[in-house]
Design an enzyme around this catalytic site. Structure first.
Site, PDB file in Angstrom:
ATOM      1  N   ASP A  19       0.831  -1.213   0.000  1.00  0.00           N
ATOM      2  CA  ASP A  19       0.000   0.000   0.000  1.00  0.00           C
ATOM      3  C   ASP A  19       0.863   1.260   0.000  1.00  0.00           C
ATOM      4  OD1 ASP A  19      -2.353   1.417  -0.047  1.00  0.00           O
ATOM      5  OD2 ASP A  19      -2.782   1.178   2.090  1.00  0.00           O
ATOM      6  N   TRP A  24       2.970   7.917  -2.467  1.00  0.00           N
ATOM      7  CA  TRP A  24       4.387   8.021  -2.838  1.00  0.00           C
ATOM      8  C   TRP A  24       4.534   8.934  -4.059  1.00  0.00           C
ATOM      9  CZ3 TRP A  24       7.463   6.872  -7.053  1.00  0.00           C
ATOM     10  CH2 TRP A  24       8.838   6.738  -6.814  1.00  0.00           C
ATOM     11  N   SER A  64      -7.519  -5.552  -5.250  1.00  0.00           N
ATOM     12  CA  SER A  64      -8.636  -6.089  -4.467  1.00  0.00           C
ATOM     13  C   SER A  64      -9.944  -5.989  -5.252  1.00  0.00           C
ATOM     14  CB  SER A  64      -8.773  -5.319  -3.149  1.00  0.00           C
ATOM     15  OG  SER A  64      -9.283  -4.013  -3.393  1.00  0.00           O
ATOM     16  N   ASN A  67     -10.905  -2.543  -5.426  1.00  0.00           N
ATOM     17  CA  ASN A  67     -10.118  -1.667  -6.312  1.00  0.00           C
ATOM     18  C   ASN A  67     -10.770  -1.464  -7.685  1.00  0.00           C
ATOM     19  OD1 ASN A  67      -6.919  -2.839  -5.015  1.00  0.00           O
ATOM     20  ND2 ASN A  67      -8.057  -0.986  -4.459  1.00  0.00           N
TER      21      ASN A  67
HETATM   22  C1  IPE Z   1      -5.493  -2.709  -0.308  1.00  0.00           C
HETATM   23  O1  IPE Z   1      -5.081  -1.405  -0.530  1.00  0.00           O
HETATM   24  C2  IPE Z   1      -5.496  -3.469  -1.594  1.00  0.00           C
HETATM   25  C3  IPE Z   1      -4.186  -3.682  -2.214  1.00  0.00           C
HETATM   26  C4  IPE Z   1      -3.041  -3.386  -1.710  1.00  0.00           C
HETATM   27  C5  IPE Z   1      -4.234  -4.309  -3.498  1.00  0.00           C
HETATM   28  P1  IPE Z   1      -6.149  -0.242  -0.670  1.00  0.00           P
HETATM   29  O2  IPE Z   1      -5.399   1.026  -0.802  1.00  0.00           O
HETATM   30  O3  IPE Z   1      -7.120  -0.550  -1.738  1.00  0.00           O
HETATM   31  O4  IPE Z   1      -6.884  -0.325   0.737  1.00  0.00           O
HETATM   32  P2  IPE Z   1      -7.930   0.649   1.455  1.00  0.00           P
HETATM   33  O5  IPE Z   1      -9.137   0.684   0.607  1.00  0.00           O
HETATM   34  O6  IPE Z   1      -7.282   1.979   1.592  1.00  0.00           O
HETATM   35  O7  IPE Z   1      -8.165   0.016   2.775  1.00  0.00           O
HETATM   36  C1  IPE Z   2      -1.520   0.211  -3.398  1.00  0.00           C
HETATM   37  O1  IPE Z   2      -1.274   1.580  -3.431  1.00  0.00           O
HETATM   38  C2  IPE Z   2      -1.723  -0.360  -4.777  1.00  0.00           C
HETATM   39  C3  IPE Z   2      -3.095  -0.821  -5.056  1.00  0.00           C
HETATM   40  C4  IPE Z   2      -4.095  -0.817  -4.216  1.00  0.00           C
HETATM   41  C5  IPE Z   2      -3.342  -1.326  -6.399  1.00  0.00           C
HETATM   42  P1  IPE Z   2      -2.463   2.610  -3.470  1.00  0.00           P
HETATM   43  O2  IPE Z   2      -2.807   2.889  -4.891  1.00  0.00           O
HETATM   44  O3  IPE Z   2      -3.583   2.170  -2.625  1.00  0.00           O
HETATM   45  O4  IPE Z   2      -1.785   3.909  -2.838  1.00  0.00           O
HETATM   46  P2  IPE Z   2      -2.421   4.916  -1.793  1.00  0.00           P
HETATM   47  O5  IPE Z   2      -2.962   4.115  -0.658  1.00  0.00           O
HETATM   48  O6  IPE Z   2      -3.494   5.645  -2.523  1.00  0.00           O
HETATM   49  O7  IPE Z   2      -1.293   5.787  -1.400  1.00  0.00           O
HETATM   50 MG    MG Z   3      -4.033   2.401  -0.665  1.00  0.00          MG
END
Ligand code: IPE
Ligand code: IPE
Ligand code: MG
Length: 245
Positions: A19, A24, A64, A67
Site C-alpha cells: 500500500d 508516494w 482487491s 479496487n
Molecule cells: C489494499 O489497498 C489493496 C491492495 C493493496 C491491493 P487499498 O489502498 O485498496 O486499501 P484501502 O481501501 O485503503 O483500505
Molecule cells: C496500493 O497503493 C496499490 C493498489 C491498491 C493497487 P495505493 O494505490 O492504494 O496507494 P495509496 O494508498 O493511494 O497511497
Molecule cells: Mg491504498
C-alpha cells in the site's frame, strides 16, 4: 540485519498488503500511476529476498475486489502494468526458481491479463524454491463465499456429509487450498486495517505495519519485519508457560 534472522524460525508464508503507491507519487508531484510503476522494483526486491531466505510462500495483494471501484483510467493502467510486468519478470522468476500462481476472481480480469498470467504460470509451473501468489481481484469475503458455494454443491450432490465438515475441509475450498496460513502479514504505508485480504487465513497471523510506502520497501525492511515476527510470542490462546513449556 540479515544476520539477525533465525533461519530455523522463518515464516513459511508471508502475506503483504502493498500500500501507498498513490501517496508516494503524490509526494513528488507525480500522477498515481507513476507510483504503481515504481512499485515493481519493490515487488522484485521482496520476492527475491523471500526466496533467498527460504520462505516457501509469498502472497502479494496486488488488486482487491474493491479496487475495481477506482477511476477507470487507474484500473486500466494497473491492468496494463500487470501484463507488461508479468511478461518482463518471467525470466527473473525462472532464474530464482519461483513458481507463479494467483488467488482471486481472475476470470474478471481483462482477457489479455488472463492470457499473460496463464502463460507465466505454465512456464514457471515446475519451479520449486518458492511460490509467489498474486492476489488479483481478490477479497477475503469473496474467497469465503466462493468456498461456501462450492461446499454447498458438494453437500447437495452427496460428496460431503454436513456433520463431518471441519475447519480443514472448509479451508480446502478456499483459493489458498493446500497452502499454510501466513504467519506474518506486512502492510506498508501505515494503514492499520485488513482491507478484506485473507480473512479466514489470517485468524492467527502476526501483523507488521510500517510507515514506509510500498515503492520504497526493500529487503532491509523485509528483514526488519521478519526479525520483529521472530521476537514475538505466539500464544494461540494459551498462556506463556504453556507455550514455553
Ligand atoms: C489494499 O489497498 C489493496 C491492495 C493493496 C491491493 P487499498 O489502498 O485498496 O486499501 P484501502 O481501501 O485503503 O483500505
Ligand atoms: C496500493 O497503493 C496499490 C493498489 C491498491 C493497487 P495505493 O494505490 O492504494 O496507494 P495509496 O494508498 O493511494 O497511497
Ligand atoms: Mg491504498
Amino acid at each position: 540485519m540479515k544476520e539477525k534472522i533465525d533461519l530455523n524460525k522463518l515464516p513459511n508464508h508471508i502475506a503483504v498488503i502493498m500500500d501507498g503507491n498513490g501517496r508516494w507519487a503524490k509526494k513528488q508531484g507525480a500522477a498515481r500511476v507513476f507510483g504503481h510503476k515504481s512499485a515493481i522494483k519493490a515487488v522484485r526486491d521482496i520476492t527475491e529476498g523471500c526466496a533467498e531466505l527460504g520462505v516457501k510462500y509469498l502472497t502479494l495483494y496486488a488488486f482487491s475486489t474493491e479496487n475495481w471501484s477506482r477511476p477507470k483510467a487507474e484500473v486500466q493502467a494497473l491492468m496494463q502494468l500487470l501484463v507488461s510486468t508479468i511478461r518482463s519478470e518471467v525470466s527473473t522468476l525462472m532464474d530464482n526458481d519461483i513458481k507463479l500462481a494467483t488467488i482471486g476472481d481472475t476470470k474478471s480480469l481483462p482477457s489479455r491479463c488472463q492470457k499473460e498470467l496463464s502463460e507465466a504460470m505454465e512456464i514457471t509451473a515446475h519451479n520449486n524454491r518458492m511460490t509467489l501468489f498474486l492476489a488479483l481481484s481478490y477479497s477475503g469475503r469473496w474467497d469465503i463465499l466462493n468456498a461456501a458455494k462450492k461446499m454447498a454443491l458438494d453437500i447437495a450432490e452427496n460428496r460431503q456429509l454436513i456433520d463431518q465438515i471441519d475447519e480443514q475441509d472448509f479451508a480446502n475450498y478456499l483459493d489458498t487450498s493446500g497452502v499454510p496460513d501466513p504467519e506474518l502479514l506486512i502492510r506498508t504505508s501505515g494503514e492499520q486495517r485488513i482491507s478484506n485480504f485473507l480473512l479466514w487465513q489470517m485468524a492467527y497471523t502476526e501483523f507488521f505495519i510500517t510507515d514506509v510506502l510500498w515503492p520504497d520497501f526493500r529487503k532491509e525492511n523485509l528483514y526488519e519485519a521478519i526479525i520483529s515476527y521472530q521476537n514475538r510470542e505466539r500464544r494461540f490462546g494459551m498462556i506463556s508457560e504453556q507455550v514455553n513449556g
